[in-house]
Design a protein around this motif. Structure first.
Motif, PDB file in Angstrom:
ATOM      1  N   MET A  21       0.839  -1.179   0.000  1.00 33.57           N
ATOM      2  CA  MET A  21       0.000   0.000   0.000  1.00 33.57           C
ATOM      3  C   MET A  21       0.886   1.245   0.000  1.00 33.57           C
ATOM      4  O   MET A  21       1.814   1.361   0.792  1.00 33.57           O
ATOM      5  N   LEU A  22       0.565   2.148  -0.898  1.00 34.43           N
ATOM      6  CA  LEU A  22       1.285   3.412  -1.010  1.00 34.43           C
ATOM      7  C   LEU A  22       0.771   4.374   0.062  1.00 34.43           C
ATOM      8  O   LEU A  22      -0.436   4.574   0.189  1.00 34.43           O
ATOM      9  N   LYS A  23       1.683   4.943   0.843  1.00 33.04           N
ATOM     10  CA  LYS A  23       1.296   5.899   1.879  1.00 33.04           C
ATOM     11  C   LYS A  23       1.622   7.302   1.388  1.00 33.04           C
ATOM     12  O   LYS A  23       2.783   7.622   1.143  1.00 33.04           O
ATOM     13  N   VAL A  24       0.576   8.118   1.244  1.00 32.91           N
ATOM     14  CA  VAL A  24       0.703   9.458   0.689  1.00 32.91           C
ATOM     15  C   VAL A  24       0.367  10.475   1.764  1.00 32.91           C
ATOM     16  O   VAL A  24      -0.629  10.342   2.476  1.00 32.91           O
ATOM     17  N   LEU A  25       1.194  11.496   1.872  1.00 31.31           N
ATOM     18  CA  LEU A  25       0.967  12.573   2.823  1.00 31.31           C
ATOM     19  C   LEU A  25       0.838  13.877   2.041  1.00 31.31           C
ATOM     20  O   LEU A  25       1.690  14.197   1.217  1.00 31.31           O
ATOM     21  N   CYS A  26      -0.235  14.614   2.295  1.00 29.78           N
ATOM     22  CA  CYS A  26      -0.475  15.908   1.656  1.00 29.78           C
ATOM     23  C   CYS A  26      -0.192  16.979   2.698  1.00 29.78           C
ATOM     24  O   CYS A  26      -0.720  16.925   3.810  1.00 29.78           O
ATOM     25  N   VAL A  27       0.656  17.950   2.334  1.00 30.37           N
ATOM     26  CA  VAL A  27       1.165  18.899   3.326  1.00 30.37           C
ATOM     27  C   VAL A  27       0.906  20.336   2.902  1.00 30.37           C
ATOM     28  O   VAL A  27       1.105  20.707   1.741  1.00 30.37           O
ATOM     29  N   CYS A  28       0.470  21.152   3.893  1.00 32.23           N
ATOM     30  CA  CYS A  28       0.369  22.600   3.705  1.00 32.23           C
ATOM     31  C   CYS A  28       0.717  23.281   5.024  1.00 32.23           C
ATOM     32  O   CYS A  28       1.126  22.629   5.976  1.00 32.23           O
ATOM     33  N   GLY A  29       0.536  24.562   5.084  1.00 34.69           N
ATOM     34  CA  GLY A  29       0.937  25.322   6.260  1.00 34.69           C
ATOM     35  C   GLY A  29       0.111  25.044   7.498  1.00 34.69           C
ATOM     36  O   GLY A  29       0.644  24.889   8.591  1.00 34.69           O
ATOM     37  N   CYS A  30      -1.205  24.971   7.345  1.00 32.27           N
ATOM     38  CA  CYS A  30      -2.093  24.774   8.502  1.00 32.27           C
ATOM     39  C   CYS A  30      -2.681  23.368   8.580  1.00 32.27           C
ATOM     40  O   CYS A  30      -3.312  23.023   9.562  1.00 32.27           O
ATOM     41  N   GLN A  50      -7.503   6.222  -7.144  1.00 31.25           N
ATOM     42  CA  GLN A  50      -8.599   5.295  -7.443  1.00 31.25           C
ATOM     43  C   GLN A  50      -8.656   5.011  -8.935  1.00 31.25           C
ATOM     44  O   GLN A  50      -8.819   3.870  -9.353  1.00 31.25           O
ATOM     45  N   LYS A  51      -8.521   6.051  -9.747  1.00 35.86           N
ATOM     46  CA  LYS A  51      -8.527   5.896 -11.210  1.00 35.86           C
ATOM     47  C   LYS A  51      -7.415   4.953 -11.659  1.00 35.86           C
ATOM     48  O   LYS A  51      -7.612   4.131 -12.546  1.00 35.86           O
ATOM     49  N   LEU A  52      -6.245   5.077 -11.044  1.00 35.20           N
ATOM     50  CA  LEU A  52      -5.090   4.255 -11.402  1.00 35.20           C
ATOM     51  C   LEU A  52      -5.103   2.881 -10.730  1.00 35.20           C
ATOM     52  O   LEU A  52      -4.182   2.090 -10.941  1.00 35.20           O
ATOM     53  N   CYS A  53      -6.110   2.623  -9.900  1.00 32.47           N
ATOM     54  CA  CYS A  53      -6.226   1.366  -9.150  1.00 32.47           C
ATOM     55  C   CYS A  53      -5.001   1.116  -8.277  1.00 32.47           C
ATOM     56  O   CYS A  53      -4.501  -0.005  -8.175  1.00 32.47           O
ATOM     57  N   ILE A  54      -4.517   2.176  -7.648  1.00 30.78           N
ATOM     58  CA  ILE A  54      -3.384   2.080  -6.724  1.00 30.78           C
ATOM     59  C   ILE A  54      -3.933   2.067  -5.307  1.00 30.78           C
ATOM     60  O   ILE A  54      -4.624   2.999  -4.888  1.00 30.78           O
ATOM     61  N   ASP A  55      -3.641   1.005  -4.582  1.00 30.83           N
ATOM     62  CA  ASP A  55      -4.058   0.883  -3.190  1.00 30.83           C
ATOM     63  C   ASP A  55      -3.234   1.858  -2.361  1.00 30.83           C
ATOM     64  O   ASP A  55      -1.998   1.750  -2.324  1.00 30.83           O
ATOM     65  N   ALA A  56      -3.892   2.832  -1.744  1.00 28.56           N
ATOM     66  CA  ALA A  56      -3.146   3.876  -1.032  1.00 28.56           C
ATOM     67  C   ALA A  56      -3.867   4.316   0.231  1.00 28.56           C
ATOM     68  O   ALA A  56      -5.086   4.248   0.328  1.00 28.56           O
ATOM     69  N   SER A  57      -3.067   4.787   1.150  1.00 30.87           N
ATOM     70  CA  SER A  57      -3.540   5.427   2.364  1.00 30.87           C
ATOM     71  C   SER A  57      -3.117   6.890   2.261  1.00 30.87           C
ATOM     72  O   SER A  57      -1.939   7.168   1.996  1.00 30.87           O
ATOM     73  N   ILE A  58      -4.063   7.814   2.438  1.00 31.65           N
ATOM     74  CA  ILE A  58      -3.752   9.233   2.260  1.00 31.65           C
ATOM     75  C   ILE A  58      -4.132  10.005   3.523  1.00 31.65           C
ATOM     76  O   ILE A  58      -5.225   9.861   4.051  1.00 31.65           O
ATOM     77  N   VAL A  92       3.044  21.334   7.699  1.00 24.23           N
ATOM     78  CA  VAL A  92       4.454  21.150   7.368  1.00 24.23           C
ATOM     79  C   VAL A  92       5.261  20.855   8.634  1.00 24.23           C
ATOM     80  O   VAL A  92       6.213  20.077   8.601  1.00 24.23           O
ATOM     81  N   SER A  93       4.865  21.414   9.758  1.00 26.12           N
ATOM     82  CA  SER A  93       5.616  21.197  10.995  1.00 26.12           C
ATOM     83  C   SER A  93       5.402  19.802  11.588  1.00 26.12           C
ATOM     84  O   SER A  93       6.237  19.329  12.350  1.00 26.12           O
ATOM     85  N   GLU A  94       4.319  19.132  11.237  1.00 25.53           N
ATOM     86  CA  GLU A  94       4.050  17.795  11.771  1.00 25.53           C
ATOM     87  C   GLU A  94       4.374  16.677  10.783  1.00 25.53           C
ATOM     88  O   GLU A  94       4.285  15.502  11.124  1.00 25.53           O
ATOM     89  N   ALA A  95       4.751  17.018   9.575  1.00 25.20           N
ATOM     90  CA  ALA A  95       4.967  16.016   8.527  1.00 25.20           C
ATOM     91  C   ALA A  95       6.014  14.977   8.905  1.00 25.20           C
ATOM     92  O   ALA A  95       5.871  13.796   8.574  1.00 25.20           O
ATOM     93  N   SER A  96       7.046  15.377   9.605  1.00 26.48           N
ATOM     94  CA  SER A  96       8.125  14.437   9.935  1.00 26.48           C
ATOM     95  C   SER A  96       7.681  13.349  10.907  1.00 26.48           C
ATOM     96  O   SER A  96       8.363  12.330  11.041  1.00 26.48           O
ATOM     97  N   SER A  97       6.553  13.506  11.564  1.00 24.00           N
ATOM     98  CA  SER A  97       6.083  12.488  12.498  1.00 24.00           C
ATOM     99  C   SER A  97       5.289  11.377  11.809  1.00 24.00           C
ATOM    100  O   SER A  97       4.903  10.408  12.448  1.00 24.00           O
ATOM    101  N   TYR A  98       5.060  11.504  10.506  1.00 22.53           N
ATOM    102  CA  TYR A  98       4.315  10.508   9.743  1.00 22.53           C
ATOM    103  C   TYR A  98       5.263   9.563   9.007  1.00 22.53           C
ATOM    104  O   TYR A  98       6.355   9.952   8.616  1.00 22.53           O
ATOM    105  N   LYS A  99       4.801   8.344   8.801  1.00 28.54           N
ATOM    106  CA  LYS A  99       5.481   7.381   7.928  1.00 28.54           C
ATOM    107  C   LYS A  99       4.797   7.502   6.572  1.00 28.54           C
ATOM    108  O   LYS A  99       3.580   7.410   6.486  1.00 28.54           O
TER     109      LYS A  99
END
Length: 96
Positions: free
Chosen positions: A1-10, A27-35, A40-47
Motif C-alpha cells: 500500500m502506497l502511503k501518501v501525505l499531503c502537506v500545507c501550512g495549517c 482510485q482511477k489508477l487502481c493504486i491501493d493507497a492510504s492518504i 508542514v511542521s508535523e509532517a516528519s512524524s508521519y510514515k
C-alpha cells in the motif's frame, strides 16, 4: 500500500484539497493507497512513501532531509490538478 501525505501550512485547506484530488487519481489508477493530510511542521512524524505539496513547503521539508527522503517530495504547481498529480505520481512510481 502506497502511503501518501499531503502537506500545507495549517493542515486544513490546501492539504485537504490535494488529498481529495489525489484520492480520485489513485482510485482511477487502481493504486491501493492510504492518504493523510497535515501541517508542514508535523509532517516528519508521519510514515509515508510520498509527500504531495507546493514548492514553499517542499523547500522546508527537504532542507535537512536525506537524499532518499528528498526524492519522496512531489512538488505540485496546481494543487488540485488531477492530470499533474497523476503524471507526477506515475513518474515517481516508475523511477522507484
Amino acid at each position: 500500500m502506497l502511503k501518501v501525505l499531503c502537506v500545507c501550512g495549517c493542515g486544513l485547506g490546501s492539504s485537504f484539497a490535494i488529498e481529495m484530488s489525489a484520492k480520485a487519481v489513485l482510485q482511477k489508477l487502481c493504486i491501493d493507497a492510504s492518504i493523510d493530510h497535515t501541517t508542514v511542521s508535523e509532517a516528519s512524524s508521519y510514515k509515508y512513501d510520498i509527500i504531495l505539496t507546493q514548492k514553499m513547503f517542499a523547500d522546508i521539508l527537504t532542507s535537512d532531509a536525506s537524499e532518499e527522503d528528498k526524492k519522496k517530495v512531489i512538488i505540485l504547481n496546481k494543487l488540485t490538478d488531477k492530470k499533474e498529480i497523476e503524471e507526477k505520481i506515475l513518474a515517481y512510481m516508475n523511477a522507484n
